[in-house]
Design an enzyme around this catalytic site. Structure first.
Site, PDB file in Angstrom:
ATOM      1  N   ASP A 176      -8.424  -6.731  -4.830  1.00 29.96           N
ATOM      2  CA  ASP A 176      -7.980  -5.445  -4.305  1.00 29.96           C
ATOM      3  C   ASP A 176      -8.637  -4.335  -5.120  1.00 29.96           C
ATOM      4  O   ASP A 176      -8.321  -4.134  -6.296  1.00 29.96           O
ATOM      5  CB  ASP A 176      -6.454  -5.349  -4.392  1.00 29.96           C
ATOM      6  CG  ASP A 176      -5.888  -4.149  -3.646  1.00 29.96           C
ATOM      7  OD1 ASP A 176      -6.620  -3.167  -3.449  1.00 29.96           O
ATOM      8  OD2 ASP A 176      -4.703  -4.202  -3.262  1.00 29.96           O
ATOM      9  N   ARG A 232     -12.023   6.216   8.516  1.00 27.40           N
ATOM     10  CA  ARG A 232     -11.581   4.834   8.644  1.00 27.40           C
ATOM     11  C   ARG A 232     -12.650   3.866   8.140  1.00 27.40           C
ATOM     12  O   ARG A 232     -12.333   2.858   7.487  1.00 27.40           O
ATOM     13  CB  ARG A 232     -11.268   4.536  10.109  1.00 27.40           C
ATOM     14  CG  ARG A 232     -10.806   3.110  10.381  1.00 27.40           C
ATOM     15  CD  ARG A 232      -9.499   2.798   9.673  1.00 27.40           C
ATOM     16  NE  ARG A 232      -8.858   1.619  10.238  1.00 27.40           N
ATOM     17  CZ  ARG A 232      -7.710   1.129   9.806  1.00 27.40           C
ATOM     18  NH1 ARG A 232      -7.067   1.709   8.817  1.00 27.40           N
ATOM     19  NH2 ARG A 232      -7.184   0.055  10.361  1.00 27.40           N
ATOM     20  N   HIS A 271      -7.423  -6.060  -0.579  1.00 26.12           N
ATOM     21  CA  HIS A 271      -6.244  -5.255  -0.266  1.00 26.12           C
ATOM     22  C   HIS A 271      -5.579  -5.696   1.036  1.00 26.12           C
ATOM     23  O   HIS A 271      -4.353  -5.706   1.146  1.00 26.12           O
ATOM     24  CB  HIS A 271      -6.654  -3.779  -0.177  1.00 26.12           C
ATOM     25  CG  HIS A 271      -5.509  -2.854   0.049  1.00 26.12           C
ATOM     26  ND1 HIS A 271      -4.480  -2.696  -0.853  1.00 26.12           N
ATOM     27  CD2 HIS A 271      -5.207  -2.030   1.100  1.00 26.12           C
ATOM     28  CE1 HIS A 271      -3.605  -1.813  -0.392  1.00 26.12           C
ATOM     29  NE2 HIS A 271      -4.018  -1.406   0.791  1.00 26.12           N
ATOM     30  N   ASP A 272      -6.367  -6.065   2.022  1.00 22.60           N
ATOM     31  CA  ASP A 272      -5.821  -6.474   3.312  1.00 22.60           C
ATOM     32  C   ASP A 272      -5.142  -7.841   3.270  1.00 22.60           C
ATOM     33  O   ASP A 272      -4.669  -8.322   4.306  1.00 22.60           O
ATOM     34  CB  ASP A 272      -6.921  -6.498   4.375  1.00 22.60           C
ATOM     35  CG  ASP A 272      -7.031  -5.174   5.117  1.00 22.60           C
ATOM     36  OD1 ASP A 272      -6.252  -4.253   4.812  1.00 22.60           O
ATOM     37  OD2 ASP A 272      -7.907  -5.048   5.993  1.00 22.60           O
ATOM     38  N   SER A 278       0.847  -1.185   0.000  1.00 23.09           N
ATOM     39  CA  SER A 278       0.000   0.000   0.000  1.00 23.09           C
ATOM     40  C   SER A 278       0.892   1.248   0.000  1.00 23.09           C
ATOM     41  O   SER A 278       1.737   1.385  -0.876  1.00 23.09           O
ATOM     42  CB  SER A 278      -0.949  -0.039   1.209  1.00 23.09           C
ATOM     43  OG  SER A 278      -2.006   0.879   1.057  1.00 23.09           O
TER      44      SER A 278
END
Length: 363
Positions: free
Chosen positions: A309, A215, A342-343, A146
């Site tokens: 992602d 967030r 993505h994580d 990232s």
């Protein structure tokens, strides 16, 4: 330079690099970079770059494991019996490195919104200076995902003789308009918090709801629809329709919890400044395009993307790896199968850690 030994195998410290000139020409006085360092001091160095809300605590302690503690340590993928591993908090961060919450030596007050804008290139340059002061003359590898992956690409381009191999993860050659759009929503969430006060909020009354909402926006992009649907399954803990402020579904409660959790540990201004740094990410900016910029990179490239992602889809990074290979340089691309999107770089290490270990050895 100050260094405190917290655990038998991990050291934490700060190092002052003095006045630092940014890409913009602005100068930050008395810049300090915070770091974590582990492994034999005479071993080759693996430098780990953290993501947006990460920090230098990649290994952490026995009491509070770091965000990559599952990968770094004795006998682990990044084996600290074999490698020296260093991680640094980014310039503009809020975990010990100079950032908006730091004291401006010219005023004696926190910089807050008077802090100058930084770029990914500034972050890398500051870390390079800090590493030199730590006595590091060469890096075996630079790894990160990232925002960390953006730094990795810049390391290969800015310091081609200093880095032996680069391992970018969950990143693209430049930040897409789609990703910039999510950053814009996150910024607006913070700026519309009544406590933000144009960035000059107090420690006692930070824009907590704003950074919490930012967030929440980010969390939706970090995971895949399949992950959300499979985990929450429309489960709810109360009937809905009583109040607009109610949290009826488990997924709502999860997002609110994640937002509140971040708001307690992360400075809102740092969040804003680092979003801007990510927006600036384009390895081709001022270099004739990303293909031309990549010619400056000599190091073998080992690129990792993660299926699903949304922000950094695999194709652009694969294209970058192909271009590097077609230019006669070593390049490898791995697409990790995962529902985490993505994580994926933070979980399911068993799916891809063995590949990472091979990259460090050149396999």
């Amino acid at each position: 330079m100050t260094e405190t030994k917290v655990e038998a195998e991990v050291q934490y410290g700060t190092i002052g690099i003095g006045p630092f000139t940014l890409e913009s020409g602005s100068v930050i006085d008395d810049v300090v970079i915070a770091y974590e360092r582990t492994g034999p001091r005479n071993a080759p160095v693996v430098f780990v770059c953290h993501a947006l809300t990460g920090n230098q605590f990649a290994v952490g302690t026995d009491h509070e494991p770091g965000w990559w503690s599952g990968l770094i340590g004795p006998g682990k993928t990044i084996d600290t019996d074999e490698w020296q591993v260093i991680t640094m908090n980014v310039l503009g961060g809020c975990n010990g490195s100079t950032g908006p919450a730091s004291i401006d030596p010219n005023t004696g007050q926190p910089y807050r919104a008077n802090f100058p804008f930084v770029t990914v290139r500034d972050i890398v340059c500051a870390h390079f200076q800090a590493l030199k002061l730590l006595g590091v003359e060469r890096l075996r590898a630079v790894i990160g995902a990232s925002l960390g992956g953006m730094q990795v690409l810049e390391w290969g381009i800015q310091y081609p003789r200093f880095v032996e191999r680069i391992i970018p993860m969950a990143v693209t050659p430049y930040l897409s308009d789609y990703a910039v759009a999510y950053n814009a929503m996150a910024r607006l969430a913070i700026q519309q918090d009544p406590n933000w006060k144009d960035g000059f909020y107090s420690e006692e009354q930070p824009p907590a709801s704003g950074i919490g909402l930012a967030r929440m926006i980010g969390m939706v992009t970090y995971r895949t629809p399949a992950m959300f649907n499979g985990r929450f399954k429309r489960e709810r803990f109360q009937e809905w329709g009583q109040d607009h402020r109610e949290l009826a579904f488990d997924v709502e409660s999860y997002l609110v919890y994640q937002g509140e959790k971040l708001s307690r540990r992360f400075d809102a201004n740092s969040y804003l400044y680092l979003l801007k740094a990510m927006d600036s990410h384009d390895i081709g900016r001022g270099r004739g395009g990303w293909q031309q910029a990549l010619q400056l990179c000599r190091a073998p490239l080992f690129a990792f993307s993660f299926q699903g992602d949304l922000l950094y889809p695999p194709d652009p990074l694969k294209q970058l790896a192909d271009w590097h290979r077609n230019a006669g340089k070593e390049a490898h691309f791995f697409e990790v199968e995962t529902k985490f999107g993505h994580d994926g770089f933070l979980v399911e290490f068993e799916r891809w850690a063995w590949k990472l270990k091979g990259c460090l050895h050149g396999d």
